[in-house]
Design a protein around this motif. Structure first.
Motif, mmCIF file in Angstrom:
data_model
loop_
_atom_site.group_PDB
_atom_site.id
_atom_site.type_symbol
_atom_site.label_atom_id
_atom_site.label_comp_id
_atom_site.label_asym_id
_atom_site.label_seq_id
_atom_site.Cartn_x
_atom_site.Cartn_y
_atom_site.Cartn_z
ATOM 1 N N PHE A 81 0.797 -1.228 0.000
ATOM 2 C CA PHE A 81 0.000 0.000 0.000
ATOM 3 C C PHE A 81 0.828 1.276 0.000
ATOM 4 C CE2 PHE A 81 -2.791 -3.196 1.910
ATOM 5 C CZ PHE A 81 -3.829 -3.137 1.003
ATOM 6 N N PHE A 175 -3.266 -9.248 -2.141
ATOM 7 C CA PHE A 175 -3.621 -8.977 -3.537
ATOM 8 C C PHE A 175 -4.868 -9.751 -3.963
ATOM 9 C CE2 PHE A 175 -0.358 -6.753 -6.284
ATOM 10 C CZ PHE A 175 0.181 -6.043 -5.238
ATOM 11 N N SER A 179 -6.369 -11.804 2.804
ATOM 12 C CA SER A 179 -5.271 -11.418 3.700
ATOM 13 C C SER A 179 -5.382 -12.068 5.069
ATOM 14 C CB SER A 179 -5.204 -9.895 3.832
ATOM 15 O OG SER A 179 -6.486 -9.349 3.902
ATOM 16 N N LEU A 183 -2.505 -14.260 6.644
ATOM 17 C CA LEU A 183 -1.864 -13.884 7.910
ATOM 18 C C LEU A 183 -1.866 -15.075 8.876
ATOM 19 C CD1 LEU A 183 -0.528 -11.779 9.660
ATOM 20 C CD2 LEU A 183 -2.758 -10.954 10.355
ATOM 21 N N LEU B 136 2.983 -9.949 -9.125
ATOM 22 C CA LEU B 136 1.995 -9.124 -8.433
ATOM 23 C C LEU B 136 1.653 -7.957 -9.352
ATOM 24 C CD1 LEU B 136 3.840 -9.422 -5.069
ATOM 25 C CD2 LEU B 136 1.764 -10.610 -5.738
ATOM 26 N N ALA B 137 0.381 -7.906 -9.744
ATOM 27 C CA ALA B 137 -0.025 -6.960 -10.774
ATOM 28 C C ALA B 137 -0.947 -5.895 -10.220
ATOM 29 C CB ALA B 137 -0.722 -7.708 -11.904
ATOM 30 N N THR B 138 -0.720 -4.660 -10.650
ATOM 31 C CA THR B 138 -1.602 -3.567 -10.264
ATOM 32 C C THR B 138 -2.126 -2.894 -11.521
ATOM 33 O OG1 THR B 138 0.381 -2.196 -10.069
ATOM 34 C CG2 THR B 138 -0.554 -3.033 -8.027
ATOM 35 N N HIS B 144 -5.977 -5.086 -8.199
ATOM 36 C CA HIS B 144 -4.875 -5.969 -7.841
ATOM 37 C C HIS B 144 -5.139 -7.367 -8.375
ATOM 38 C CE1 HIS B 144 -4.149 -2.987 -4.584
ATOM 39 N NE2 HIS B 144 -2.904 -3.347 -4.747
ATOM 40 N N VAL B 146 -2.945 -11.407 -8.872
ATOM 41 C CA VAL B 146 -1.695 -12.165 -8.775
ATOM 42 C C VAL B 146 -1.654 -13.177 -9.909
ATOM 43 C CG1 VAL B 146 -0.327 -13.744 -7.374
ATOM 44 C CG2 VAL B 146 -1.580 -11.884 -6.277
ATOM 45 N N THR B 172 -9.683 -2.925 -1.494
ATOM 46 C CA THR B 172 -8.605 -3.838 -1.106
ATOM 47 C C THR B 172 -8.072 -3.457 0.265
ATOM 48 O OG1 THR B 172 -7.993 -3.870 -3.429
ATOM 49 C CG2 THR B 172 -6.453 -4.892 -1.906
ATOM 50 N N GLY B 173 -7.872 -2.145 0.448
ATOM 51 C CA GLY B 173 -7.310 -1.664 1.709
ATOM 52 C C GLY B 173 -8.205 -1.972 2.882
ATOM 53 N N SER B 175 -10.660 -4.136 3.056
ATOM 54 C CA SER B 175 -10.820 -5.579 3.225
ATOM 55 C C SER B 175 -9.606 -6.158 3.947
ATOM 56 C CB SER B 175 -10.994 -6.242 1.857
ATOM 57 O OG SER B 175 -10.469 -7.535 1.851
ATOM 58 N N ALA B 176 -8.416 -5.714 3.533
ATOM 59 C CA ALA B 176 -7.192 -6.199 4.185
ATOM 60 C C ALA B 176 -7.159 -5.753 5.640
ATOM 61 C CB ALA B 176 -5.959 -5.685 3.444
ATOM 62 N N GLN B 179 -9.660 -7.867 7.634
ATOM 63 C CA GLN B 179 -9.241 -9.257 7.849
ATOM 64 C C GLN B 179 -8.038 -9.339 8.789
ATOM 65 O OE1 GLN B 179 -8.912 -11.748 4.353
ATOM 66 N NE2 GLN B 179 -10.398 -10.511 3.267
ATOM 67 N N ILE B 180 -7.042 -8.461 8.524
ATOM 68 C CA ILE B 180 -5.837 -8.493 9.352
ATOM 69 C C ILE B 180 -6.177 -8.086 10.784
ATOM 70 C CG2 ILE B 180 -3.605 -7.351 9.733
ATOM 71 C CD1 ILE B 180 -3.297 -7.337 6.664
#
Lengths: 255, 212
Positions: A81, A175, A179, A183, B136-138, B144, B146, B172-173, B175-176, B179-180
């Motif tokens: 990010f 990605f 995640s 993790l 890793l593709a953007t 995003h 893979v 994406t942000g 969601s990450a 989850q994290i």
């Protein structure tokens, strides 16, 4: 045959077989720790030379697992990010982390030395540490009696440098929108890592027990166990220096 | 077996529309780490095969990257392993610019028949050398993807006016983060509960509870 690390990255995207995924992540972490340069000699040195307990070995393993998970998390999130790769390459970053880890080990070694000298008035030891300077050196050592901060610091230095496989697993997870799962795999990887180091700690404890028992009948070994703490402190300092030098070399090479 | 990756950045591609020509798609490929470039050089015959050690590790020299970057084989390799199609038709590509493949990457330009709103992009670079490689593709609007040996092709939305996938970065942000955060929260909970149980047990051993 693909290595465990390689298969681990496949699992992030593969649906199903989740228990297998965790087992594999654990095994990959354990295999990673068995490889050279992960400070197992530090753990043994610290334990043999100090009054470590099983609980101290557990603290050590836990701090490696926690630090490793955190470092993977921070590096992967920053890479994804914050365009980390535009600022500095991962190779330089991990070399920098390795340098920090090496300095932490040196710090603990020196601190142990001083503590011992202060506690016993005199005593001198010749450091005879054979350090491993392989790739990414993880250093850590073992708990001496009540000195838990030193122990945790050594454990943290062992987990400071993220493993490439764990990094790729987490970035792939971010990605692909998985995640959380990724993790958890990294956590399992860290637990595998910690388990091996805990095992090494227990082995060293058992070995020390044997020496101490034998020493009851032999004056010579009694003397040997007395200098053991000094030897441990010296070995840890020397290994820390080797890790630090290797990191400096890699940083200079990358520049 | 050749090792897929020691330390270093993974290979990446960035997919973007051309601001001037809506029929053109840019794919910027970066190799990742220097040893990947050496591996590619060996595969393309630019570097000698004795670079691969018995255990699969690769020795690389500082000069390798420059040698491989200059080699004309790289252009052919990239155009063989990166393909763009729009509306079911392949878009012919060419290597527009190629500098430092690690820092700047190679810019591949694909010219399609008409304006491209959505494109299918195939990337198989390095996976032909080792199946464990990932790309890793953007893309635009924070898309995003893979790429891997089992996922060689992905669809991308390129319609400049943030259409179907608008706000993908935040998606994406968040969601990450969600989850994290969930995993870390659960881990913390387990740690707190574990400490409480351990403390209870210790107290129980210190002052044994009398049996009624």
């Amino acid at each position: 045959m693909p290595s465990l690390d390689d298969r681990l990255v496949d699992l992030v995207g593969a649906p199903g077989f989740v228990p297998v995924a965790f087992l594999l992540a654990f095994a990959a972490g354990a295999a990673h720790a068995v490889g050279p340069g992960h400070g197992k000699s530090l753990a043994a040195a610290y334990l043999v030379g100090s009054d470590g307990k099983v609980r101290d070995a557990a603290w050590l393993g836990a701090s490696v697992a926690i630090m490793h998970t955190l470092s993977v998390l921070v590096v992967a999130v920053a890479w994804t990010f914050l365009s980390l790769s535009d600022l500095l390459s991962l190779e330089r970053l991990t070399s920098g982390l390795q340098l920090a880890a090496g300095l932490m080990v040196v710090g603990v070694g020196v601190w142990l030395f001083r503590r011992h000298l202060r506690g016993h008035g005199h005593g001198h030891g010749h450091g005879h540490g054979h350090g491993h300077g392989h790739g990414h050196g993880h250093g850590h050592g073992h708990g001496e009696g009540p000195s838990r901060p030193g122990l945790v610091l050594l454990g943290m230095s062992g987990g400071l440098t993220p493993s490439p496989a764990a990094f790729l697993v987490l970035v792939t997870g971010i990605f692909t929108g998985r995640s959380g799962f990724a993790l958890l795999l990294v956590v399992a990887f860290g637990l595998g890592l910690a388990t091996v180091l805990f095992g090494v700690g227990l082995l060293a404890l058992a070995g020390r027990g044997l020496v101490v028992r034998a020493a009851e009948s032999r004056a010579l070994i009694t003397a040997a166990t007395r200098v053991a703490p000094v030897l441990a402190a010296a070995s840890i300092t020397v290994i820390g220096c080797v890790v630090t030098t290797a990191a400096l070399g890699r940083l200079a090479g990358a520049a | 077996m050749i090792a897929a990756h020691p330390f270093g950045d993974p290979q990446t591609v960035d997919i973007s529309a051309d601001p001037a020509d809506p029929a053109v798609v840019h794919v910027t490929w970066k190799v990742g780490a220097a040893d990947d470039l050496t591996l590619l050089g060996i595969e393309l015959g630019v570097l000698p095969e004795d670079r691969v050690l018995l255990d699969g590790a690769i020795t690389y020299d500082d000069g390798d990257a420059a040698l491989v970057q200059r080699a004309p084989q790289v252009e052919t390799y990239l155009l063989d392993h990166v393909a763009v199609s729009s509306a079911g038709e392949q878009c012919p590509g060419q290597l527009a610019e190629s500098g430092d493949l690690i820092a700047d990457g190679a810019d591949l330009v694909f010219s399609c028949a008409g304006p491209v709103a959505a494109a299918s992009v195939e990337v198989t670079t390095l996976t032909d050398l080792h199946p464990a490689y990932r790309t890793l593709a953007t893309g635009p609007d924070g898309q995003h993807q893979v790429y891997g040996s089992d996922a060689a092709s992905h669809d991308w939305s390129l319609g400049g006016t943030a259409t179907a996938t608008s706000g993908d970065t935040t998606h994406t942000g968040s969601s990450a983060a969600l989850q994290i955060g969930g995993v870390l929260g659960a881990a913390l909970l387990v740690a707190v509960l574990g400490t409480l149980v351990a403390r209870r047990r210790r107290q129980a051993t210190v002052t044994p509870t009398p049996h009624p």
